[in-house]
Design an enzyme around this catalytic site. Structure first.
Site, short mmCIF file in Angstrom:
data_model
loop_
_atom_site.label_atom_id
_atom_site.label_comp_id
_atom_site.label_asym_id
_atom_site.label_seq_id
_atom_site.Cartn_x
_atom_site.Cartn_y
_atom_site.Cartn_z
N ASP A 1 3.34 -9.53 31.17
CA ASP A 1 3.00 -10.58 31.95
C ASP A 1 2.00 -9.99 33.10
OD1 ASP A 1 3.23 -13.11 33.21
OD2 ASP A 1 4.50 -12.07 34.69
N ASP B 1 1.07 -11.55 36.66
CA ASP B 1 1.53 -11.52 38.19
C ASP B 1 2.98 -11.42 38.45
OD1 ASP B 1 1.28 -11.93 40.83
OD2 ASP B 1 0.82 -13.82 40.92
#
Length: 240
Positions: free
Chosen positions: A18, A20
């Site tokens: 992922d 952020d």
């Protein structure tokens, strides 16, 4: 609960990150940006922020301002974020070192994010972080996290399919992303960087760590990446 599990060595055929909350922390920037956008579109930014982390902006806007839920608006809006608030984002501890080691070993990895392409490339450029060869963004799938489509597509980009014989690791911070990774048939490391420990544990990742300083590459050979996971939450505390 304590981060005291002994070091564990595990191997995978590929890694899916992922963005952020996993590679960077842009929380301060996002809060400022959504306050500005909220004022512009007439939506309480607190309401936006309560539901936006780990989810695509277009999915949030479909609920709060359907007339703004189009890719032209979202891409432009998100593309401004790194330009306006670049100084408000920082690296997640251990992220750069892990990515650099994977790249040096030519290990298979990709970024799978709920952000748009302008947002992701903007942050990578601002923080001078490496761009992945393979990237799945908000525009890549019909449904965002917690739907597993993004991580299934990430597996496909690494040519690892959905077969159980190919172990793939997802590195995530949001409950929606953890659920998506598990649903895509991946093992998942949950980072406690953006949500509470209780929220991360409730999503049932395979390991829970504070940040990526707990994840180090040991080797990459024979088509497998071997990692050492250290200082994880004690196994008894993490539901499988």
């Amino acid at each position: 609960m304590s981060y005291s599990a002994p070091p564990e060595t595990v191997s995978f055929h590929g890694l899916l990150f992922d963005m952020d909350g996993t590679i960077i922390d842009s929380t301060a920037a996002v809060v400022k940006h959504w306050h500005t956008i909220g004022a512009e579109i007439g939506v309480d930014p607190k309401v936006i922020l309560e539901t936006s982390h780990g989810r695509r902006s277009i999915d949030v806007l479909k609920i709060l301002r359907p007339d703004k839920a189009n890719w032209e608006y979202v891409r432009n809006m998100e593309g401004l974020l790194p330009k306006l608030y670049g100084k408000d984002a920082v690296e997640i501890p251990g992220a750069r070192a892990l990515l650099d080691s994977l790249i040096a070993a030519n290990a298979p990895w990709a970024i799978v994010t709920s952000g748009t392409l302008p947002l992701v490339t903007g942050w990578l450029d601002v923080l001078k972080l490496p761009h992945p060869e393979y990237l799945v963004t908000a525009e890549s799938v019909k449904n965002g996290k917690p739907d597993p489509a993004c991580y299934q597509l990430g597996r496909d980009k690494l040519q690892l399919g959905s077969g159980a014989e190919k172990d793939v690791l997802v590195l995530e911070d949001s409950p929606a992303g953890i659920i998506a990774g598990k649903a895509a048939g991946c093992k998942v490391i949950g980072l406690v960087t953006s949500h509470t420990l209780e929220q991360v544990v409730a999503a049932e990742p395979d390991w829970v760590v504070r940040d990526l300083e707990s994840v180090n590459m040991v080797s990459c050979e024979g088509g497998q990446v071997t990692l050492q996971i250290s200082d994880a939450l004690v196994a008894a505390a993490v539901p499988k």
